[in-house]
Design a protein around this motif. Structure first.
Motif, PDB file in Angstrom:
ATOM      1  N   GLU A  99      44.639  35.265  30.782  1.00 57.66           N
ATOM      2  CA  GLU A  99      43.800  34.633  31.083  1.00 57.66           C
ATOM      3  C   GLU A  99      43.225  34.812  31.893  1.00 57.66           C
ATOM      4  OE1 GLU A  99      46.752  30.777  33.640  1.00 57.66           O
ATOM      5  OE2 GLU A  99      47.493  30.788  31.839  1.00 57.66           O
ATOM      6  N   VAL A 100      43.423  35.654  32.478  1.00 54.02           N
ATOM      7  CA  VAL A 100      42.462  36.357  33.945  1.00 54.02           C
ATOM      8  C   VAL A 100      41.249  36.762  32.936  1.00 54.02           C
ATOM      9  CG1 VAL A 100      41.358  37.420  35.845  1.00 54.02           C
ATOM     10  CG2 VAL A 100      43.369  36.234  36.277  1.00 54.02           C
ATOM     11  N   VAL A 101      41.652  37.811  32.076  1.00 57.41           N
ATOM     12  CA  VAL A 101      40.565  38.091  30.853  1.00 57.41           C
ATOM     13  C   VAL A 101      40.095  37.434  30.241  1.00 57.41           C
ATOM     14  CG1 VAL A 101      41.020  40.146  28.863  1.00 57.41           C
ATOM     15  CG2 VAL A 101      42.795  40.356  31.144  1.00 57.41           C
ATOM     16  N   LEU A 102      40.672  36.292  29.337  1.00 56.98           N
ATOM     17  CA  LEU A 102      39.635  35.594  29.006  1.00 56.98           C
ATOM     18  C   LEU A 102      38.635  34.546  30.201  1.00 56.98           C
ATOM     19  CD1 LEU A 102      39.368  34.530  26.380  1.00 56.98           C
ATOM     20  CD2 LEU A 102      41.046  32.123  27.455  1.00 56.98           C
ATOM     21  N   ALA A 103      38.801  34.639  30.871  1.00 53.34           N
ATOM     22  CA  ALA A 103      37.550  34.108  31.886  1.00 53.34           C
ATOM     23  C   ALA A 103      36.706  35.078  32.278  1.00 53.34           C
ATOM     24  CB  ALA A 103      38.013  33.625  34.033  1.00 53.34           C
ATOM     25  N   ALA A 104      37.137  36.279  32.324  1.00 49.98           N
ATOM     26  CA  ALA A 104      36.242  37.671  32.107  1.00 49.98           C
ATOM     27  C   ALA A 104      35.428  37.742  31.565  1.00 49.98           C
ATOM     28  CB  ALA A 104      36.529  38.709  32.473  1.00 49.98           C
ATOM     29  N   SER A 156      43.621  48.214  36.820  1.00 51.47           N
ATOM     30  CA  SER A 156      45.303  47.874  37.113  1.00 51.47           C
ATOM     31  C   SER A 156      44.867  48.778  38.588  1.00 51.47           C
ATOM     32  CB  SER A 156      46.299  49.261  37.377  1.00 51.47           C
ATOM     33  OG  SER A 156      47.332  49.427  38.457  1.00 51.47           O
ATOM     34  N   VAL A 157      46.179  47.598  39.834  1.00 55.19           N
ATOM     35  CA  VAL A 157      45.945  48.042  41.162  1.00 55.19           C
ATOM     36  C   VAL A 157      46.054  48.931  41.023  1.00 55.19           C
ATOM     37  CG1 VAL A 157      46.990  45.112  42.127  1.00 55.19           C
ATOM     38  CG2 VAL A 157      48.400  47.483  41.332  1.00 55.19           C
ATOM     39  N   PRO A 159      45.879  44.466  36.599  1.00 52.89           N
ATOM     40  CA  PRO A 159      46.671  43.588  37.104  1.00 52.89           C
ATOM     41  C   PRO A 159      47.937  44.256  38.136  1.00 52.89           C
ATOM     42  CG  PRO A 159      46.614  44.180  34.507  1.00 52.89           C
ATOM     43  CD  PRO A 159      45.540  44.531  35.815  1.00 52.89           C
ATOM     44  N   GLY A 160      48.535  42.976  38.777  1.00 52.53           N
ATOM     45  CA  GLY A 160      49.405  44.200  39.089  1.00 52.53           C
ATOM     46  C   GLY A 160      51.369  44.600  38.076  1.00 52.53           C
ATOM     47  N   THR A 219      44.786  39.906  39.196  1.00 54.67           N
ATOM     48  CA  THR A 219      45.258  38.389  38.275  1.00 54.67           C
ATOM     49  C   THR A 219      46.058  37.850  38.783  1.00 54.67           C
ATOM     50  OG1 THR A 219      46.945  40.045  37.509  1.00 54.67           O
ATOM     51  CG2 THR A 219      44.974  40.122  36.089  1.00 54.67           C
ATOM     52  N   SER A 220      46.471  38.316  40.120  1.00 49.69           N
ATOM     53  CA  SER A 220      47.871  37.520  40.986  1.00 49.69           C
ATOM     54  C   SER A 220      46.911  37.590  42.461  1.00 49.69           C
ATOM     55  CB  SER A 220      49.050  38.031  40.529  1.00 49.69           C
ATOM     56  OG  SER A 220      49.597  38.937  41.093  1.00 49.69           O
ATOM     57  N   ALA A 221      47.713  36.104  43.039  1.00 46.77           N
ATOM     58  CA  ALA A 221      47.133  36.548  44.229  1.00 46.77           C
ATOM     59  C   ALA A 221      48.182  38.082  45.054  1.00 46.77           C
ATOM     60  CB  ALA A 221      48.460  35.057  45.224  1.00 46.77           C
TER      61      ALA A 221
END
Length: 293
Positions: free
Chosen positions: A247-252, A152-153, A195-196, A264-266
């Motif tokens: 999607e970010v977890v899958l990229a990892a 988490s942030v 994530p935020g 996971t986000s800007a």
């Protein structure tokens, strides 16, 4: 215990025999990650503490046309962790990745709470990660696998009335940041996803009556009211979807050389960046202090 869903109508996906075990898949990021991993071709072991809560997971799998192996796993129970990992190896023959997603939120400040509250938050959010990672590592070493943990942030910036939760996430990040080069030396990738605000059941699962919490907070009531107002607005207006975070977890899990730390986000990147460039802590204190002013 497992549930198999027919593949009728599923979209094309990559072919792989890789096996991923994901914790905390009853809702939110865990559920979305299980579906994303299965769609990407992983043999996906989707675990949750209470199999009776697997209804949404099964429905999502049926809608996506993917097959999941749904199993019970309590990350706070060493015997449950060992049994689940052994069962995956017995049934699938390998384990290529673990996604540590199971977690629990907590809102409160220590004067009004108990040390036992803090211990319980640490048990789920920190020691659960430690237990699952330890059980998986020998098998991940055999295949050059990966440990991906949803942090988490709040694992980077301590947030008001999240003392126990942020302490646990800070511990997770310290544990994994320290483990990463050691695991890397034997071929295992270690990655943290931050994530935020995410529009999921995580916040509602914290389980507090906000009005009562403010009334019972004594001298901390005004500050808690300010924090809750700010948090409610953030989750109502700025939260990303669980699928976007997944999607970010899958990229990892799939990219050739993912970074150790992935937001996971800007918005999450900007927030974490405040801490990572704040050597004396003053910028963080100004930021989070404004939340409860």
């Amino acid at each position: 215990m497992c549930a198999h869903t027919q593949n009728a109508g599923e979209e094309p996906r990559m072919s792989t025999n890789k096996v991923v075990l994901i914790t905390g898949t009853s809702s939110g990021i865990g559920l979305a990650t299980a579906i994303a991993a299965a769609r990407a071709g992983f043999r996906t072991v989707a675990t949750l503490r209470d199999p009776a809560r697997a209804g949404a997971l099964r429905e999502a799998a049926a809608e996506a046309g993917v097959e999941l192996d749904v199993r019970a796993l309590d990350v706070t129970d060493a015997a449950s962790v060992a049994s689940c990992v052994e069962g995956v190896l017995a049934d699938h023959g390998r384990l290529d990745a673990v996604v540590n997603n199971a977690g629990a939120g907590h809102v409160g400040t220590i004067e009004n709470g108990t040390v036992e509250d803090v211990r319980q938050v640490m048990e789920v959010n920190f020691f659960g990660v430690v237990q699952v990672t330890k059980a998986a590592l020998p098998h991940l070493r055999e295949v050059g696998g990966r440990v991906v943990t949803v942090s988490s942030v709040g694992g980077v910036i301590g947030q008001p009335f999240n003392e126990a939760y942020c302490a646990a996430k800070f511990a997770v990040e310290g544990f994994l940041e320290s483990l990463a080069p050691v695991a890397g030396a034997v071929g295992v990738g270690v990655h943290v996803v931050e994530p935020g605000a995410v529009a999921s059941e995580f916040v509602s699962n914290v389980g507090i009556d906000q009005e009562r919490a403010v009334a019972d907070a004594g001298p901390y009531g005004p500050a808690l009211a300010g924090y809750l107002a700010r948090t409610n607005e953030a989750f109502a207006n700025a939260a990303q979807s669980p699928a976007e975070a997944a999607e970010v977890v899958l990229a990892a899990l799939t990219e050739p050389r993912p970074a150790f730390r992935l937001q996971t986000s800007a918005a999450a990147r900007g927030f974490a960046g405040v801490k990572l460039s704040d050597l004396d802590g003053s910028a963080v204190q100004r930021l989070t202090g404004a939340w409860i002013a």
